[in-house]
Scaffold this active site. Structure first.
Site, PDB file in Angstrom:
ATOM      1  N   THR A   1     -35.515  -1.898  52.098  1.00 21.22           N
ATOM      2  CA  THR A   1     -36.655  -1.807  51.165  1.00 21.22           C
ATOM      3  C   THR A   1     -36.354  -0.905  49.970  1.00 21.22           C
ATOM      4  OG1 THR A   1     -37.561   0.026  52.465  1.00 21.22           O
ATOM      5  CG2 THR A   1     -38.433  -2.184  52.936  1.00 21.22           C
TER       6      THR A   1
ATOM      7  N   SER B   1     -35.780  -0.580  58.279  1.00 17.33           N
ATOM      8  CA  SER B   1     -36.186   0.691  57.657  1.00 17.33           C
ATOM      9  C   SER B   1     -37.412   1.228  58.387  1.00 17.33           C
ATOM     10  CB  SER B   1     -36.483   0.482  56.169  1.00 17.33           C
ATOM     11  OG  SER B   1     -37.573  -0.403  56.008  1.00 17.33           O
TER      12      SER B   1
ATOM     13  N   SER C   1     -21.618   4.440  49.628  1.00 21.59           N
ATOM     14  CA  SER C   1     -21.348   5.856  49.403  1.00 21.59           C
ATOM     15  C   SER C   1     -21.541   6.181  47.921  1.00 21.59           C
ATOM     16  CB  SER C   1     -19.929   6.175  49.855  1.00 21.59           C
ATOM     17  OG  SER C   1     -19.656   7.539  49.626  1.00 21.59           O
TER      18      SER C   1
ATOM     19  N   LYS D   1     -20.902  11.581  44.725  1.00 20.02           N
ATOM     20  CA  LYS D   1     -21.235  12.956  45.167  1.00 20.02           C
ATOM     21  C   LYS D   1     -20.518  13.316  46.479  1.00 20.02           C
ATOM     22  CE  LYS D   1     -25.495  13.406  42.627  1.00 20.02           C
ATOM     23  NZ  LYS D   1     -25.390  12.159  41.847  1.00 20.02           N
TER      24      LYS D   1
ATOM     25  N   ASN E   1     -24.023   6.852  39.617  1.00 19.02           N
ATOM     26  CA  ASN E   1     -25.477   6.777  39.460  1.00 19.02           C
ATOM     27  C   ASN E   1     -25.939   5.367  39.112  1.00 19.02           C
ATOM     28  OD1 ASN E   1     -24.999   9.544  39.482  1.00 19.02           O
ATOM     29  ND2 ASN E   1     -26.823   9.909  38.257  1.00 19.02           N
TER      30      ASN E   1
ATOM     31  N   THR F   1     -29.924  19.720  31.747  1.00 14.15           N
ATOM     32  CA  THR F   1     -29.365  20.865  32.481  1.00 14.15           C
ATOM     33  C   THR F   1     -28.164  21.450  31.738  1.00 14.15           C
ATOM     34  OG1 THR F   1     -28.097  19.362  33.852  1.00 14.15           O
ATOM     35  CG2 THR F   1     -30.185  20.134  34.760  1.00 14.15           C
TER      36      THR F   1
ATOM     37  N   ARG G   1     -28.366  22.932  37.727  1.00 17.21           N
ATOM     38  CA  ARG G   1     -29.157  23.210  38.940  1.00 17.21           C
ATOM     39  C   ARG G   1     -28.241  23.457  40.133  1.00 17.21           C
ATOM     40  NH1 ARG G   1     -33.089  18.125  39.126  1.00 17.21           N
ATOM     41  NH2 ARG G   1     -31.051  17.168  39.064  1.00 17.21           N
TER      42      ARG G   1
HETATM   43  N1  LIG Z   1     -29.361   5.348  43.742  1.00 15.68           N
HETATM   44  C1  LIG Z   1     -28.189   5.803  43.360  1.00 15.68           C
HETATM   45  O1  LIG Z   1     -28.034   6.280  42.211  1.00 15.68           O
HETATM   46  C2  LIG Z   1     -27.003   5.726  44.286  1.00 15.68           C
HETATM   47  C3  LIG Z   1     -25.726   5.997  43.788  1.00 15.68           C
HETATM   48  C4  LIG Z   1     -24.632   5.915  44.648  1.00 15.68           C
HETATM   49  C5  LIG Z   1     -24.826   5.588  45.970  1.00 15.68           C
HETATM   50  N2  LIG Z   1     -26.087   5.365  46.446  1.00 15.68           N
HETATM   51  C6  LIG Z   1     -26.230   5.049  47.874  1.00 15.68           C
HETATM   52  O2  LIG Z   1     -26.799   3.763  47.971  1.00 15.68           O
HETATM   53  C7  LIG Z   1     -27.617   3.676  49.129  1.00 15.68           C
HETATM   54  C8  LIG Z   1     -28.969   3.092  48.772  1.00 15.68           C
HETATM   55  O3  LIG Z   1     -29.591   3.901  47.806  1.00 15.68           O
HETATM   56  P1  LIG Z   1     -30.980   3.505  47.165  1.00 15.68           P
HETATM   57  O4  LIG Z   1     -30.957   4.008  45.759  1.00 15.68           O
HETATM   58  O5  LIG Z   1     -31.297   2.085  47.429  1.00 15.68           O
HETATM   59  O6  LIG Z   1     -31.954   4.463  48.009  1.00 15.68           O
HETATM   60  P2  LIG Z   1     -33.544   4.367  48.168  1.00 15.68           P
HETATM   61  O7  LIG Z   1     -34.127   3.510  47.097  1.00 15.68           O
HETATM   62  O8  LIG Z   1     -34.035   5.760  48.326  1.00 15.68           O
HETATM   63  O9  LIG Z   1     -33.712   3.608  49.552  1.00 15.68           O
HETATM   64  C9  LIG Z   1     -33.386   4.196  50.765  1.00 15.68           C
HETATM   65  C10 LIG Z   1     -33.752   3.242  51.869  1.00 15.68           C
HETATM   66  O10 LIG Z   1     -33.368   3.813  53.120  1.00 15.68           O
HETATM   67  C11 LIG Z   1     -34.466   3.750  54.041  1.00 15.68           C
HETATM   68  N3  LIG Z   1     -34.317   4.867  54.964  1.00 15.68           N
HETATM   69  C12 LIG Z   1     -34.311   6.182  54.696  1.00 15.68           C
HETATM   70  N4  LIG Z   1     -34.134   6.882  55.820  1.00 15.68           N
HETATM   71  C13 LIG Z   1     -34.003   5.975  56.824  1.00 15.68           C
HETATM   72  C14 LIG Z   1     -33.784   6.078  58.225  1.00 15.68           C
HETATM   73  N5  LIG Z   1     -33.672   7.265  58.820  1.00 15.68           N
HETATM   74  N6  LIG Z   1     -33.693   4.947  58.952  1.00 15.68           N
HETATM   75  C15 LIG Z   1     -33.824   3.730  58.356  1.00 15.68           C
HETATM   76  N7  LIG Z   1     -34.031   3.576  57.038  1.00 15.68           N
HETATM   77  C16 LIG Z   1     -34.117   4.681  56.288  1.00 15.68           C
HETATM   78  C17 LIG Z   1     -35.709   3.827  53.135  1.00 15.68           C
HETATM   79  O11 LIG Z   1     -36.846   3.238  53.737  1.00 15.68           O
HETATM   80  P3  LIG Z   1     -37.854   4.074  54.688  1.00 15.68           P
HETATM   81  O12 LIG Z   1     -38.129   5.348  53.959  1.00 15.68           O
HETATM   82  O13 LIG Z   1     -38.998   3.182  54.852  1.00 15.68           O
HETATM   83  O14 LIG Z   1     -37.113   4.277  55.969  1.00 15.68           O
HETATM   84  C18 LIG Z   1     -35.239   2.949  51.970  1.00 15.68           C
HETATM   85  O15 LIG Z   1     -35.391   1.581  52.316  1.00 15.68           O
HETATM   86  C19 LIG Z   1     -27.650   5.069  49.735  1.00 15.68           C
HETATM   87  O16 LIG Z   1     -26.722   5.111  50.783  1.00 15.68           O
HETATM   88  C20 LIG Z   1     -27.191   5.970  48.605  1.00 15.68           C
HETATM   89  O17 LIG Z   1     -26.521   7.115  49.115  1.00 15.68           O
HETATM   90  C21 LIG Z   1     -27.174   5.404  45.629  1.00 15.68           C
END
Ligand SMILES: NC(=O)c1ccc[n+]([C@@H]2O[C@H](COP(=O)([O-])OP(=O)(O)OC[C@H]3O[C@@H](n4cnc5c(N)ncnc54)[C@H](OP(=O)(O)O)[C@@H]3O)[C@@H](O)[C@H]2O)c1
Length: 332
Positions: free
Chosen positions: A20, A44, A131, A134, A174, A198, A257
């Protein structure tokens, strides 16, 4: 990239942890548009996010599974009959992770171990874990947990029996406009006439959600198990981004930060000896695997080349940069 019948995502049952989230939603849109998956499972915790997603995306093969990656039994149940796992669930807010470190460790590290165990026990074929830059030379707890997660997935291949699941990692920077990212923050602050910066020297790797989803789509097909795949993506200066979002605003320097770096690194120089370069991406190969034969180095008929000994891929030494105009185009 092959999206044809031969792509691994066709006729497979695919589970997306964190389905989600920003990435999960974009990836599922792609899955539905480009492939004929047997089953797509969103895994999730929050029922409301699942409900809202189900209101927007309906597909006869799409299922919603409430569960927490901290709960191995629930994962084992969910992974029954699944061929491919895309592991995107994470706690990813740097300040929240600093304040609540053990919560971040439970989700990002213990959760990763649970995925590996459950995937092996249930006969999953492939797992790809997301991943972040960071995770490289981490400065904050979030990055440190993602480094542990990367190490667990690479080493997961050692636990897997012959014919068992293969595990690889996709690492990128990002994501433009993802939940909790700087663009929504700058947009919100626009009305105050001032944007907090920052440090004016700060740079970041930058890609769109669609690009991130497309790269995972490609890597899940290419993976052999053990790789860390890194896309070649542009960098941007944080001050250029602020100007693109709100040219009329004053940029107020507030100081770096806790846990923040001036520049992010995708491949540290100490990993150069394990890294090969391809046209659109890099691969960090597992140091402990026998990866020397040319077949293993080849992806889509491209053999790739080892990078220079002193090579590092960081957001300030990148050859590719977003111009102010390009930034404007992606943020709108
Ligand atoms: N966004 C970025 O800039 C970025 C950059 C590099 C890598 N990433 C990586 O990409 C991945 C996805 O990022 P995103 O931006 O899509 O994050 P996001 O929008 O915050 O989504 C996180 C998802 O994980 C679920 N979640 C969190 N804790 C959970 C748990 N304990 N068990 C099951 N589900 C869980 C959340 O749903 P619920 O809260 O309902 O569980 C949500 O569906 C992550 O691994 C992040 O480290 C992101």
């Amino acid at each position: 990239m092959s999206t044809g019948q031969t792509h691994i995502l066709n006729n497979s049952s695919i589970l997306i942890t964190g389905g989600t989230g920003s990435f999960g939603t974009a990836f599922i849109h792609k899955l539905i548009k480009n492939y004929s998956p047997k089953r797509i499972v969103v895994f999730s915790r929050d029922e409301l996010k699942q409900y809202e997603m189900a209101e927007k995306i309906s597909h006869p093969n799409l299922r919603y599974f409430i569960g927490d990656v901290r709960d191995e039994d629930r994962l084992r149940r969910a992974l029954n009959g699944i061929d491919i796992v895309i592991h995107a669930a994470a706690l990813k807010q740097v300040p929240a992770a600093e304040y609540n470190p053990i919560e971040c460790i439970k989700t990002n590290v213990i959760g990763a171990e649970n995925i590996i165990n459950a995937a092996i026990d249930t006969g999953v074929k492939r797992v790809i874990a997301l991943s972040t830059d960071k995770a490289v030379n981490p400065m904050n707890l979030y990055g440190a947990t993602k480094l542990c997660s990367d190490k667990l997935f690479v080493a997961g291949n050692n636990l897997s029996p012959i014919g068992g699941p293969i595990f690889s990692v996709v690492r990128y920077g990002n994501v433009v406009g993802s939940r909790g990212s700087v663009i929504p923050f700058f947009k919100e602050r626009r009305s105050t006439g001032k944007l907090p910066i920052t440090d004016p020297r700060m740079t970041r790797f930058w890609l769109t959600l669609a690009e991130g989803a497309a790269f995972v789509e490609k890597c899940v097909d290419l993976m052999r198990g053990g790789e860390v795949f890194i896309p070649k993506i542009p960098s941007m200066k944080i001050t250029d981004l602020a100007s693109a979002v709100a040219p009329e605003c004053e940029q107020e320097i507030i100081g770096i930060r806790p846990g923040e770096k001036l520049h992010e690194i995708m491949i540290p120089s100490d990993e150069a000896r394990n890294t090969r370069e391809y046209k659109d991406f890099y691969v960090i190969q597992p140091a402990h695997h026998n990866w020397v034969d040319q077949v293993a180095n080849k992806y889509e008929n491209e053999l790739g080349v080892p990078v220079a000994e002193d090579f590092a891929y960081s957001s300030d030494n990148n050859g590719e940069w977003y111009s102010a105009e390009q930034l404007k185009a992606v943020i709108d």
